[in-house]
Design a protein around this motif. Structure first.
Motif, PDB file in Angstrom:
ATOM      1  N   THR A  42       1.037  -1.310   0.041  1.00 30.06           N
ATOM      2  CA  THR A  42      -0.090  -0.156   0.033  1.00 30.06           C
ATOM      3  C   THR A  42       1.098   1.310  -0.032  1.00 30.06           C
ATOM      4  OG1 THR A  42      -0.093   0.270   2.251  1.00 30.06           O
ATOM      5  CG2 THR A  42      -1.816  -1.243   1.416  1.00 30.06           C
ATOM      6  N   GLU A  43       0.313   2.313  -0.522  1.00 30.10           N
ATOM      7  CA  GLU A  43       0.974   3.627  -0.255  1.00 30.10           C
ATOM      8  C   GLU A  43       1.661   3.874   1.104  1.00 30.10           C
ATOM      9  OE1 GLU A  43       2.738   7.056  -1.729  1.00 30.10           O
ATOM     10  OE2 GLU A  43       1.730   5.752  -3.223  1.00 30.10           O
ATOM     11  N   ALA A  44       0.813   3.736   2.093  1.00 30.29           N
ATOM     12  CA  ALA A  44       1.295   3.917   3.157  1.00 30.29           C
ATOM     13  C   ALA A  44       2.352   3.144   3.774  1.00 30.29           C
ATOM     14  CB  ALA A  44      -0.018   3.572   4.372  1.00 30.29           C
ATOM     15  N   GLU A  45       2.629   1.942   3.037  1.00 32.87           N
ATOM     16  CA  GLU A  45       3.911   1.197   3.421  1.00 32.87           C
ATOM     17  C   GLU A  45       5.228   1.512   2.459  1.00 32.87           C
ATOM     18  OE1 GLU A  45       1.820  -2.857   4.795  1.00 32.87           O
ATOM     19  OE2 GLU A  45       1.624  -2.521   2.731  1.00 32.87           O
ATOM     20  N   ILE A  46       4.957   2.427   1.690  1.00 34.67           N
ATOM     21  CA  ILE A  46       6.132   2.529   0.711  1.00 34.67           C
ATOM     22  C   ILE A  46       7.666   3.294   1.519  1.00 34.67           C
ATOM     23  CG2 ILE A  46       7.039   3.958  -1.111  1.00 34.67           C
ATOM     24  CD1 ILE A  46       4.354   3.593  -2.643  1.00 34.67           C
TER      25      ILE A  46
ATOM     26  N   THR B 100      14.037   4.124  -5.556  1.00 38.56           N
ATOM     27  CA  THR B 100      13.428   2.974  -5.180  1.00 38.56           C
ATOM     28  C   THR B 100      11.801   3.048  -4.859  1.00 38.56           C
ATOM     29  OG1 THR B 100      15.399   2.190  -3.927  1.00 38.56           O
ATOM     30  CG2 THR B 100      13.314   0.852  -3.551  1.00 38.56           C
ATOM     31  N   ALA B 101      11.437   4.349  -4.303  1.00 37.26           N
ATOM     32  CA  ALA B 101      10.039   4.478  -4.116  1.00 37.26           C
ATOM     33  C   ALA B 101       9.540   4.972  -5.267  1.00 37.26           C
ATOM     34  CB  ALA B 101       9.968   5.922  -3.061  1.00 37.26           C
ATOM     35  N   ALA B 102       9.945   5.372  -6.479  1.00 36.26           N
ATOM     36  CA  ALA B 102       9.474   5.679  -7.779  1.00 36.26           C
ATOM     37  C   ALA B 102       9.247   4.528  -8.157  1.00 36.26           C
ATOM     38  CB  ALA B 102      10.279   6.686  -8.506  1.00 36.26           C
ATOM     39  N   ASP B 103      10.222   3.388  -8.318  1.00 37.97           N
ATOM     40  CA  ASP B 103      10.192   1.907  -8.881  1.00 37.97           C
ATOM     41  C   ASP B 103       9.016   1.592  -8.402  1.00 37.97           C
ATOM     42  OD1 ASP B 103      12.564   2.476 -10.007  1.00 37.97           O
ATOM     43  OD2 ASP B 103      13.548   1.236  -8.818  1.00 37.97           O
ATOM     44  N   LEU B 104       8.524   1.398  -6.919  1.00 38.36           N
ATOM     45  CA  LEU B 104       7.499   0.801  -6.165  1.00 38.36           C
ATOM     46  C   LEU B 104       6.180   1.187  -6.681  1.00 38.36           C
ATOM     47  CD1 LEU B 104       8.993   0.486  -2.682  1.00 38.36           C
ATOM     48  CD2 LEU B 104       8.784  -1.332  -4.376  1.00 38.36           C
ATOM     49  N   ARG B 105       6.211   2.761  -6.583  1.00 38.65           N
ATOM     50  CA  ARG B 105       5.089   3.237  -7.251  1.00 38.65           C
ATOM     51  C   ARG B 105       4.756   2.838  -8.662  1.00 38.65           C
ATOM     52  NH1 ARG B 105       6.790   7.564  -3.556  1.00 38.65           N
ATOM     53  NH2 ARG B 105       5.510   7.683  -1.807  1.00 38.65           N
ATOM     54  N   LEU B 106       5.570   2.986  -9.570  1.00 35.16           N
ATOM     55  CA  LEU B 106       5.336   2.557 -10.894  1.00 35.16           C
ATOM     56  C   LEU B 106       4.979   1.231 -11.125  1.00 35.16           C
ATOM     57  CD1 LEU B 106       5.524   3.545 -13.911  1.00 35.16           C
ATOM     58  CD2 LEU B 106       7.948   2.630 -13.919  1.00 35.16           C
TER      59      LEU B 106
ATOM     60  N   ALA C 126       8.168  -7.307   7.100  1.00 37.38           N
ATOM     61  CA  ALA C 126       9.115  -8.385   7.181  1.00 37.38           C
ATOM     62  C   ALA C 126       9.772  -8.722   5.886  1.00 37.38           C
ATOM     63  CB  ALA C 126       8.478  -9.670   7.975  1.00 37.38           C
ATOM     64  N   GLY C 127       9.043  -8.275   4.758  1.00 38.96           N
ATOM     65  CA  GLY C 127       9.524  -8.563   3.443  1.00 38.96           C
ATOM     66  C   GLY C 127       9.015  -8.207   2.152  1.00 38.96           C
ATOM     67  N   CYS C 128       9.507  -8.260   1.148  1.00 37.74           N
ATOM     68  CA  CYS C 128       8.948  -7.577   0.095  1.00 37.74           C
ATOM     69  C   CYS C 128       9.580  -8.199  -1.161  1.00 37.74           C
ATOM     70  CB  CYS C 128       9.297  -6.069  -0.044  1.00 37.74           C
ATOM     71  SG  CYS C 128      10.762  -5.511  -0.398  1.00 37.74           S
ATOM     72  N   VAL C 129       8.720  -8.165  -2.274  1.00 39.95           N
ATOM     73  CA  VAL C 129       9.283  -8.533  -3.772  1.00 39.95           C
ATOM     74  C   VAL C 129       8.515  -7.726  -4.728  1.00 39.95           C
ATOM     75  CG1 VAL C 129       7.497 -10.488  -3.878  1.00 39.95           C
ATOM     76  CG2 VAL C 129       9.761 -10.379  -5.335  1.00 39.95           C
ATOM     77  N   MET C 130       8.961  -7.334  -5.861  1.00 42.31           N
ATOM     78  CA  MET C 130       8.324  -6.464  -6.688  1.00 42.31           C
ATOM     79  C   MET C 130       8.462  -7.571  -8.002  1.00 42.31           C
ATOM     80  SD  MET C 130       9.235  -2.943  -8.438  1.00 42.31           S
ATOM     81  CE  MET C 130      10.560  -3.012  -9.516  1.00 42.31           C
TER      82      MET C 130
ATOM     83  N   VAL D  21       4.309  -7.423  -0.175  1.00 40.60           N
ATOM     84  CA  VAL D  21       4.861  -7.308   1.116  1.00 40.60           C
ATOM     85  C   VAL D  21       4.432  -8.444   2.083  1.00 40.60           C
ATOM     86  CG1 VAL D  21       5.219  -4.735   0.943  1.00 40.60           C
ATOM     87  CG2 VAL D  21       3.092  -5.574   2.058  1.00 40.60           C
ATOM     88  N   ALA D  22       5.453  -8.688   2.960  1.00 43.32           N
ATOM     89  CA  ALA D  22       4.876  -9.651   3.901  1.00 43.32           C
ATOM     90  C   ALA D  22       5.200  -9.261   5.365  1.00 43.32           C
ATOM     91  CB  ALA D  22       5.832 -10.992   3.962  1.00 43.32           C
ATOM     92  N   HIS D  23       4.108  -9.459   6.179  1.00 44.22           N
ATOM     93  CA  HIS D  23       4.176  -8.941   7.594  1.00 44.22           C
ATOM     94  C   HIS D  23       4.217 -10.221   8.544  1.00 44.22           C
ATOM     95  CE1 HIS D  23       1.997  -6.026   5.232  1.00 44.22           C
ATOM     96  NE2 HIS D  23       2.424  -4.824   6.176  1.00 44.22           N
ATOM     97  N   GLN D  24       4.946  -9.824   9.660  1.00 40.00           N
ATOM     98  CA  GLN D  24       5.021 -10.953  10.877  1.00 40.00           C
ATOM     99  C   GLN D  24       4.665  -9.837  12.042  1.00 40.00           C
ATOM    100  OE1 GLN D  24       9.105 -12.254  11.299  1.00 40.00           O
ATOM    101  NE2 GLN D  24       8.326 -13.979  10.024  1.00 40.00           N
ATOM    102  N   GLY D  25       3.451 -10.179  12.451  1.00 34.73           N
ATOM    103  CA  GLY D  25       2.723  -9.290  13.423  1.00 34.73           C
ATOM    104  C   GLY D  25       2.452  -7.928  12.629  1.00 34.73           C
ATOM    105  N   ASN D  26       2.761  -7.113  13.201  1.00 30.82           N
ATOM    106  CA  ASN D  26       2.621  -5.583  12.752  1.00 30.82           C
ATOM    107  C   ASN D  26       3.805  -5.069  12.033  1.00 30.82           C
ATOM    108  OD1 ASN D  26      -0.007  -5.285  13.625  1.00 30.82           O
ATOM    109  ND2 ASN D  26       0.757  -4.461  15.748  1.00 30.82           N
ATOM    110  N   ASP D  27       4.772  -5.928  11.878  1.00 35.80           N
ATOM    111  CA  ASP D  27       6.071  -5.501  11.483  1.00 35.80           C
ATOM    112  C   ASP D  27       6.047  -6.037   9.686  1.00 35.80           C
ATOM    113  OD1 ASP D  27       6.717  -4.335  13.782  1.00 35.80           O
ATOM    114  OD2 ASP D  27       8.035  -6.454  14.390  1.00 35.80           O
TER     115      ASP D  27
END
Length: 145
Positions: free
Chosen positions: A6-10, A29-35, A54-58, A46-52
């Motif tokens: 999500t935008e909030a997680e960028i 990197t932020a522009a890459d993710l938004r694109l 923890a990982g990402c992949v594009m 993105v992956a979360h562990q609890g509220n954190d």
């Protein structure tokens, strides 16, 4: 839990990617993710562990092949098969797009990443990647990779 970025997680995702040593000063990197999020032919998970975070992949497809970028897992989440789960998510997304093959690039000196991908069944391809900068103001002396 794996979900679409999500935008909030960028900002947190950019920090995760930088912490994993995957960002470079000449890439926004932020522009890459938004694109990737804005285009129908790509996405970011993105992956979360609890509220954190923890990982990402594009991932995305170029009309011929699928590509993976920015696979990163937080140090605190390593060893829990999160990288494998993110790659499976990227593979499933690409397969759903009808992509016949998934490609990724790993820096030649990143042996740990090469070994990780080999354990997932990826193989070295006998190709040479060529590049040319198309943006104005790019520094020809900068080692763009």
């Amino acid at each position: 839990m794996i979900a679409t970025l999500t935008e909030a997680e960028i900002a947190a995702t950019v920090a995760l990617i930088a912490g994993a040593g995957l960002s470079r000063p000449w890439n926004d990197t932020a522009a890459d993710l938004r694109l990737a999020l804005a285009a129908p032919s790509s996405t970011v998970f993105v992956a979360h562990q609890g509220n954190d975070l923890a990982g990402c992949v594009m991932t995305g497809c170029d009309g011929h092949r699928g590509w993976v970028y920015y696979l990163a897992v937080a140090d605190s989440a390593r060893g829990a098969s999160l990288g494998r789960a993110l790659m499976q998510q990227a593979e499933a997304w690409c397969a759903a797009q009808g992509v016949p093959r998934l490609n990724l690039m790993v820096r030649a000196d990143n042996i740990a990443a090469t070994e990780f991908y080999a354990r997932l069944g990826y193989r070295t391809s006998d190709v040479v990647v060529l590049q040319r900068d198309l943006t104005s103001g790019s520094d020809a002396a900068e080692p763009h990779r």
